[in-house]
Design a protein around this motif. Structure first.
Motif, mmCIF file in Angstrom:
data_model
loop_
_atom_site.group_PDB
_atom_site.id
_atom_site.type_symbol
_atom_site.label_atom_id
_atom_site.label_comp_id
_atom_site.label_asym_id
_atom_site.label_seq_id
_atom_site.Cartn_x
_atom_site.Cartn_y
_atom_site.Cartn_z
ATOM 1 N N ARG A 1 20.357 22.758 -10.010
ATOM 2 C CA ARG A 1 21.347 23.971 -10.026
ATOM 3 C C ARG A 1 22.478 23.278 -9.386
ATOM 4 N N LEU A 2 23.704 24.382 -9.498
ATOM 5 C CA LEU A 2 24.923 23.664 -9.260
ATOM 6 C C LEU A 2 25.033 23.635 -7.591
ATOM 7 N N LEU A 3 25.480 22.718 -7.045
ATOM 8 C CA LEU A 3 25.585 22.697 -5.661
ATOM 9 C C LEU A 3 26.941 23.379 -4.879
ATOM 10 N N SER A 4 27.024 24.732 -5.151
ATOM 11 C CA SER A 4 28.235 25.374 -4.731
ATOM 12 C C SER A 4 28.196 25.534 -3.328
ATOM 13 N N LEU A 5 29.287 26.088 -2.704
ATOM 14 C CA LEU A 5 29.621 26.404 -1.172
ATOM 15 C C LEU A 5 28.338 27.105 -0.786
ATOM 16 N N GLU A 6 27.957 28.262 -1.378
ATOM 17 C CA GLU A 6 26.959 29.174 -0.853
ATOM 18 C C GLU A 6 25.549 28.408 -0.707
ATOM 19 N N VAL A 7 25.434 27.659 -1.735
ATOM 20 C CA VAL A 7 24.094 26.821 -2.078
ATOM 21 C C VAL A 7 24.102 25.674 -0.866
ATOM 22 N N LEU A 8 25.232 25.069 -0.589
ATOM 23 C CA LEU A 8 25.298 24.057 0.451
ATOM 24 C C LEU A 8 24.957 24.557 1.890
ATOM 25 N N THR A 9 25.750 25.796 1.993
ATOM 26 C CA THR A 9 25.718 26.273 3.488
ATOM 27 C C THR A 9 24.266 26.873 3.727
ATOM 28 N N GLU A 10 23.553 27.399 2.873
ATOM 29 C CA GLU A 10 22.287 27.646 3.051
ATOM 30 C C GLU A 10 21.196 26.632 3.284
ATOM 31 N N TRP A 11 21.681 25.403 2.546
ATOM 32 C CA TRP A 11 20.859 24.174 2.895
ATOM 33 C C TRP A 11 21.114 23.800 4.106
ATOM 34 N N LEU A 12 22.248 23.855 4.686
ATOM 35 C CA LEU A 12 22.997 23.063 5.927
ATOM 36 C C LEU A 12 22.227 23.961 6.942
ATOM 37 N N ALA A 13 22.201 25.370 6.622
ATOM 38 C CA ALA A 13 21.713 26.242 7.940
ATOM 39 C C ALA A 13 20.302 25.960 7.983
ATOM 40 N N GLY A 14 19.647 25.768 7.029
ATOM 41 C CA GLY A 14 17.972 25.344 7.126
ATOM 42 C C GLY A 14 17.829 24.027 8.016
ATOM 43 N N ARG A 15 18.784 23.028 7.445
ATOM 44 C CA ARG A 15 18.767 21.828 8.120
ATOM 45 C C ARG A 15 18.868 21.844 9.540
ATOM 46 N N SER A 16 19.804 22.697 10.001
ATOM 47 C CA SER A 16 20.223 22.653 11.424
ATOM 48 C C SER A 16 19.455 23.594 12.386
ATOM 49 N N GLY A 17 18.659 24.347 11.577
ATOM 50 C CA GLY A 17 17.995 25.286 12.291
ATOM 51 C C GLY A 17 18.434 26.732 12.621
ATOM 52 N N LEU A 18 19.456 26.922 11.896
ATOM 53 C CA LEU A 18 20.091 28.232 11.879
ATOM 54 C C LEU A 18 19.745 29.368 10.829
ATOM 55 N N ASP A 19 19.906 30.571 10.962
ATOM 56 C CA ASP A 19 19.844 31.552 10.144
ATOM 57 C C ASP A 19 20.924 31.405 9.163
ATOM 58 N N ILE B 1 23.391 35.848 22.519
ATOM 59 C CA ILE B 1 24.281 35.397 21.359
ATOM 60 C C ILE B 1 23.482 34.627 20.410
ATOM 61 N N ARG B 2 23.400 35.106 19.060
ATOM 62 C CA ARG B 2 22.554 34.405 18.232
ATOM 63 C C ARG B 2 23.651 34.139 17.197
ATOM 64 N N ARG B 3 23.386 32.832 16.912
ATOM 65 C CA ARG B 3 24.517 31.949 15.902
ATOM 66 C C ARG B 3 23.904 32.116 14.669
ATOM 67 N N VAL B 4 24.684 32.153 13.562
ATOM 68 C CA VAL B 4 24.108 32.225 12.224
ATOM 69 C C VAL B 4 25.062 31.178 11.430
ATOM 70 N N MET B 5 24.749 30.613 10.535
ATOM 71 C CA MET B 5 25.496 29.688 9.551
ATOM 72 C C MET B 5 26.020 30.483 8.343
ATOM 73 N N ALA B 6 27.546 30.381 8.203
ATOM 74 C CA ALA B 6 28.293 31.091 7.094
ATOM 75 C C ALA B 6 29.009 30.159 6.389
ATOM 76 N N ASN B 7 29.352 30.469 5.082
ATOM 77 C CA ASN B 7 30.265 29.651 4.557
ATOM 78 C C ASN B 7 31.728 29.523 5.274
ATOM 79 N N PRO B 8 32.206 28.291 5.199
ATOM 80 C CA PRO B 8 33.513 27.826 5.951
ATOM 81 C C PRO B 8 34.430 28.765 5.416
ATOM 82 N N ASP B 9 34.645 29.073 4.011
ATOM 83 C CA ASP B 9 35.850 29.657 3.196
ATOM 84 C C ASP B 9 35.881 31.005 3.947
#
Length: 594
Positions: free
Chosen positions: A64-82, A144-152
């Protein structure tokens, strides 16, 4: 690179690329090539944005295409954030903007997205910067709960949310403090000025512009601004379903309504009677869009509805509207006749106007004169001569048709046949050699003939002028990005049989179901398409049209001649994977036994 990185630091391109190599998402050579390129160019762009711009695809299945949303979701899982996709329509921007200053949010690149009694949810694109958490905890006195979101998205909404919240706050502070002079439950607060401020106030201009922009972005067909007892509600209709999106202080809502009425050339002072207006504006992409405005006095103030007309409607073809090959053949057979009446039926919001405009656009060649009488004019089109009903001077549909007959028309479109006088004028136009298109409000095609008889139109005139009738509905189409094929189970087979009964139709081995993804805002549907029932007024059908006509017999004859009921038309779209079984059952009326 170890995920358990110790110490506060911003993500670097090298760090993210090494994680991707470790996870087998890209090769070492590809990663090194991008690292070297970035060393030459430098810059302060977020690593995920840089990588998403490469349009890479995963090296392992599923590809699949490594879009910004796909990359953000991957990095969130990698860093332990929702992971969170920021939906601006679900965020109370005035509430989240009170959590911190815009300068503080910009400093750390963070954005508050939800506030509850127990916790504050804050989006970040930098998972390894956490110093702000300890700073905010004692101030906010909440978890405070941190979540990972698209930087754009964070960069965009960080500016927009805080600016909009500032505009709403300043507008509310400068505006009236009551629920508005038109409310039935007017509350006068002693010692406070009830001053209404200028509708051209810059803060109000900003809020209205922002509202339209988001309505266009979200593919809304209508915007509702509704007064309540203590605040104003903004709702968008998307794919036929209303979504509540914002709550606004009453003072701000009243000023917004005044601003929009001003732009629509309506009487801003008059709040006691309904008014209509229209505005032409542009989308952020530069497309011209027409907005039709309608106000209504209610118990708590003036309600405003804006209907958004998509300019693409006039360039769409019948296939994109949902016509099958057989539908197109039957419709073309009727519309290419030199004279007669064609009726389109269905409830409000079933796409009748879109069908008529698409048809007229194709018929409006330089050799013919196309005239319309509408209430009001839905979309302004230079290829037609359009006239609007004016009730204030007693110029209704019948008078409009009478006037159009002196304009040498070839094709006449009447917005709606509501009474005998309009029906008689339409028939007179058809008898004198004109092609007439109009609409009626009936459940299905055969019922339209009963409706004409009920209005008082003689059966012999219906026989001699009516070319055909088309009933239609709009159904939501399944999102192509997330729809899921499933084998039919017993429950679905039973639902299918009830849908197509009493017609014998084979059951599909599989059907598609809605799932929900970012593309469709987690609804499972995106866009709408028509289902159609077309009755051609044949010789055999004419024999059945009389004052004592039995609709069941007429319907049975139409079925024998190839008319497909709405539910069968819908079932075909279910079998093709266009829509779901539940959507057809909900929208299409039950077919009567034949």
């Amino acid at each position: 690179m170890n995920d358990k990185t110790v110490g506060e630091h911003r993500l670097s391109i090298s760090e993210v690329l090494q994680m991707m190599v470790d996870d087998g998402m890209v090769t070492q050579e590809t990663a090194e090539a991008l690292k070297n390129e970035r060393r030459l160019h430098g810059g302060k762009i977020h690593p995920l944005i840089v990588i998403a711009d490469q349009k890479w695809r995963t090296t392992r299945p599923p590809v699949r295409l490594l879009s910004l949303e796909v990359l953000t979701e991957w990095l969130a899982g990698r860093s332990g954030l929702d992971y969170l996709h920021i939906d601006p329509l679900k965020i109370d921007f005035t509430g989240v903007a009170e959590i911190m200053s815009s300068a503080y949010a910009a400093r750390f690149g963070i954005l508050p997205v939800q506030v509850t009694t127990r916790e504050v949810v804050i989006a970040t694109a930098e998972p390894y910067i956490k110093e702000w958490v300890e700073e905010l905890k004692p101030i906010l006195r909440k978890e405070i709960r941190r979540v990972m979101a698209n930087p754009d998205d964070i960069g965009r909404y960080l500016v927009e949310f805080f600016n909009l919240a500032k505009s709403v706050k300043k507008a509310a502070a400068r505006g009236e403090t009551t629920a508005g002079l038109s409310s039935f439950e007017q509350l006068v607060e002693l010692g406070k000025g009830n001053r209404q401020f200028d509708a051209n106030d810059q803060h109000i201009v900003h809020i209205v512009d922002w509202l339209w922009q988001y309505a266009f972005d979200q593919r809304a067909s209508d915007i509702h601004i509704e007064p309540r007892r203590d605040l104003g509600i903004v709702r968008f209709r998307i794919d036929g379903v209303l979504h509540q999106v914002y709550q606004i202080p009453m003072a701000v809502m009243n000023a917004m309504t005044s601003r929009i009425k001003l732009l629509g050339r309506m009487d801003v002072i008059e709040k006691r009677r309904p008014q209509d207006g229209r505005i032409k504006t542009r989308t952020p992409a530069g497309q011209e869009v027409e907005l039709r405005l309608s106000t209504l006095p209610t118990a708590f103030g003036e309600k405003l509805v804006m209907r958004i007309f998509d300019p693409e409607v006039l360039v769409r073809d019948f296939r994109s509207l949902g016509f099958s090959e057989d539908d197109q053949t039957r419709w073309r057979q009727m519309t290419q006749a030199p004279n007669g009446i064609i009726l389109v039926t269905g409830p409000t919001g079933s796409g009748k106007t879109t069908t008529l405009y698409t048809t007229l656009k194709q018929l409006a060649t330089p050799e013919v004169n196309v005239c319309t009488i509408e209430d009001p004019i839905e979309m302004v089109e230079s290829a037609f001569n359009q006239m609007q009903v004016q009730h204030s001077i007693d110029m209704g549909f019948a008078d409009g048709v009478r006037a159009l007959m002196r304009q040498d028309p070839d094709i006449v479109m009447i917005g709606e046949i509501r009474d005998l006088e309009t029906a008689e004028m339409a028939i007179q136009a058809a008898l004198t050699g004109h092609l007439v298109l109009s609409t009626l409000h009936t459940n299905d095609a055969p019922s339209a003939i009963t409706r004409l008889l009920d209005l008082g139109v003689p059966a012999y005139l219906i026989n001699s002028t009516l070319l055909g009738i088309m009933a239609q509905r709009l159904v939501r189409t399944l999102c192509p990005h997330c729809k899921k094929a499933v084998p039919t189970n017993d429950e679905q087979r039973a639902a299918w049989r009830s849908l197509v009964a009493p017609w014998k139709s084979g059951e599909p081995a599989q059907i598609y179901q809605p799932v929900g993804c970012l593309e469709c805002r987690m609804t499972g549907y995106t866009g709408r398409v028509g289902i159609y029932e077309i009755l051609v007024n044949s010789v055999e059908v004419r024999r059945l049209i009389n004052p004592q006509m039995e609709v069941a017999k007429l319907r049975e004859q139409a079925y024998r001649e190839g008319m497909r009921p709405l539910r069968i038309s819908g079932a075909m779209k279910v079998a093709q994977g266009v829509t779901s079984l539940e959507e057809i059952i909900k929208v299409a009326p039950p077919a009567d036994d034949v």
